[in-house]
Structure formats: C-alpha cells, structure tokens
Design an enzyme around this catalytic site. Structure first.
Site, PDB file in Angstrom:
ATOM      1  N   LYS A  47      32.717 -60.458  29.949  1.00  0.00           N
ATOM      2  CA  LYS A  47      33.650 -59.230  29.954  1.00  0.00           C
ATOM      3  C   LYS A  47      34.183 -59.016  31.511  1.00  0.00           C
ATOM      4  O   LYS A  47      33.673 -59.633  32.494  1.00  0.00           O
ATOM      5  CB  LYS A  47      32.961 -58.109  29.313  1.00  0.00           C
ATOM      6  CG  LYS A  47      32.925 -58.058  28.006  1.00  0.00           C
ATOM      7  CD  LYS A  47      32.579 -57.042  27.330  1.00  0.00           C
ATOM      8  CE  LYS A  47      32.847 -56.993  25.560  1.00  0.00           C
ATOM      9  NZ  LYS A  47      32.580 -55.381  25.085  1.00  0.00           N
TER      10      LYS A  47
ATOM     11  N   ARG B 158      25.925 -59.938  21.478  1.00  0.00           N
ATOM     12  CA  ARG B 158      27.033 -60.594  20.690  1.00  0.00           C
ATOM     13  C   ARG B 158      27.645 -61.382  21.899  1.00  0.00           C
ATOM     14  O   ARG B 158      28.050 -60.990  22.938  1.00  0.00           O
ATOM     15  CB  ARG B 158      28.084 -59.258  20.660  1.00  0.00           C
ATOM     16  CG  ARG B 158      29.522 -59.928  20.084  1.00  0.00           C
ATOM     17  CD  ARG B 158      30.337 -58.734  19.841  1.00  0.00           C
ATOM     18  NE  ARG B 158      31.693 -59.259  19.152  1.00  0.00           N
ATOM     19  CZ  ARG B 158      32.466 -59.568  19.666  1.00  0.00           C
ATOM     20  NH1 ARG B 158      32.515 -59.542  21.127  1.00  0.00           N
ATOM     21  NH2 ARG B 158      33.856 -60.058  19.243  1.00  0.00           N
TER      22      ARG B 158
END
Length: 286
Positions: A221, A255
């Site tokens: 991210k 995840r």
C-alpha cells in the site's frame, strides 16, 4: 474463535486472504487476473501456498473508470460460482461495498463480504445477516468509495477507528450476522494519510483488545511506499515488516498479494510467540 465458511480458526491461528482482482486496472497487478483462467490459476496457486481465503474484487479501490453495480456483478458473480465449484473448501470473500452485489455473490456461494468502505451501503450488513455469511467491518474515515484522502485529520485516529469498526460490528451482530464471523479492519490508507496508517499499526493492540478478530490489508500500500519512498513493485519488504509487527500485536487475518512470503513471516512470528512449534527441531540434539 473465528468461523468462516466451513473453517474454524483458533484465536492464535493466523489466516491468509489472497487478493484476486477481477479488474483491468488494479494498482498492483495491472489486470493480470482480469480474465477467468489467469484468475482461477491465481486461486489454485494461492491455496497451494497456504491461503485459506481468496478475496475477489470487481472494482479498483482507487479512482478510475466508473464501474456500475451491473458490471461489478458481471466481473465477480460467475467467477465466485466457478471458484466454489472447483475449490469447495476455500473461503470465498468478495470485496464490495454494494448490497446488490453482495446479494448476488452470496447466491453464487460467497462466505464473506469484505466491506472495505466502512458501511457506506448499510444494506450490505443486512445481506450478510440474511445469508449467514461473514462480514469485514472497516474504518474508511467516512470517505466515499474510490476517493483518496485529502487533508484528513483526526483528534485520535485509533479512537475513531475503534468507534467506527466496533459500532459496525455490533450493528452487524444485532442484524443477525454470526458474531464469530465478524472481523474489524483499521483500513490502512482508506481515509488516512501515511502517518495515520503508521499510528494505526503501532496501536493495533487496542483493536485486538476489543475481542473482535482483526483483519489487516497492508499489501504494497501507499503508506508503505511513502514510508520507505518506494514504488509499488518495491514494497514487499516493507509490507512483510509491517505484517510481522501486526502479527506480534495480535492481528489474525492478512489480505495479501505475496502468499508464500507472508506464510513464512506469520509462521516465524507465531513460533517466537510460542503459538507454533518449529517445523524441524534438530539443532543441539544430535
């Protein structure tokens, strides 16, 4: 205890959720699993590497071309049905904020609805309750789906995360979602700048202390990229470092894009914490 699909996980059992993007413009793989066969191959490979959950998404999280509910369903519903047919034991999660899509994928065999935009459609939790499936309750800072944060601020970011996620979780259970199938997610990058996401990681133990299983979506991210000043394809090391810290603080579901690497990190942390025996223990015994 965490119950998802046919599986039950103990409190200290780390669980990997593999990302399967059914989008032509995903930020990381640039549409590598948009077509059915590459996506099915991704599921097979992820399960072989140790993923218990596959998270299927039909809309890119960030800004981009508009995707209608009908198009999102076209990208996900048939694929969910095929994954259910080919992999009967895998836990199928669908990343959607729309109740209508949630309804369709539950009919097709989904076990978990991953509401990454923090209850923007209240009907999604009602769908989860009606079908008896799990629900991920995420903090997105009140952001609209597919928007990036702009000068967002919090008096106390973790206090806001706890207020929102626990509130969403309690509402879900009140609606009839099985308590043991509800997770909370701090929502790294969603409605947050990099400093907020770092603080959310540092204080993750406060989420764990609520008693709700915690899911973290850290993989490659922007907060990792900004912290280390690395482009998307060079964020794996930073992601795995953040994964190790999150595991030590008690997060349970991860995840991820890189399943095998994450499995090793989680197994190592679990063994250091005393929750897992070494795979081999010969040193000093010969």
């Amino acid at each position: 205890m965490l119950r998802l699909g046919r599986r039950v996980f103990d409190a200290h059992e780390p669980v990997i959720m593999a990302i399967v993007n059914r989008t032509p413009d995903s930020f990381y793989d640039q549409g590598a699993t948009f077509l059915d066969e590459p996506a099915l191959a991704r599921v097979e490979h992820a399960v072989a590497e140790g993923a218990a959950i596959v998270d299927i998404g039909g809309v890119k999280a960030g800004p981009g071309e508009e995707v209608s509910a009908e198009e999102e369903a076209r990208r996900t519903v048939g694929f969910v049905a095929e994954v259910r047919r080919r992999f009967p034991d895998v836990i199928i999660s669908v990343d959607t904020w729309r109740a209508s899509v949630g309804e369709a994928v539950c009919e097709a065999g989904a076990d978990l609805l991953n509401d990454a935009w923090g209850g923007v459609d209240p009907g999604l939790a009602e769908v989860a309750a009606r079908y008896g499936v799990g629900l991920v309750c995420t903090h997105a800072g009140g952001a609209e789906p597919r928007t990036r944060p702009h000068r967002v601020s919090y008096d106390d970011v973790m206090a806001d995360i706890l207020r929102v996620t626990v509130g969403l979780a309690e509402r879900a259970v009140a609606l009839g979602v099985p308590r043991e199938s509800v997770l909370i997610d701090p929502g790294h990058d969603f409605g947050k700048n990099t400093r907020h996401s770092l603080e959310a990681t540092r204080r993750l133990g406060e989420m764990v202390s609520t008693g709700w299983p915690v899911l973290v979506s850290l993989s490659n991210k922007d907060f990792v990229g900004e912290t280390l000043d690395k482009p998307v394809k060079e964020r794996v090391v930073g992601t795995l470092a953040t994964t190790a810290v999150s595991a030590w603080l008690g997060a349970q579901v991860y995840r991820v894009h890189e399943v095998a690497e994450t499995r090793q990190v989680l197994d190592m942390v679990a063994s250091i914490a005393g929750h897992r025996a070494p795979a081999v223990a010969r040193r000093g015994l010969a």
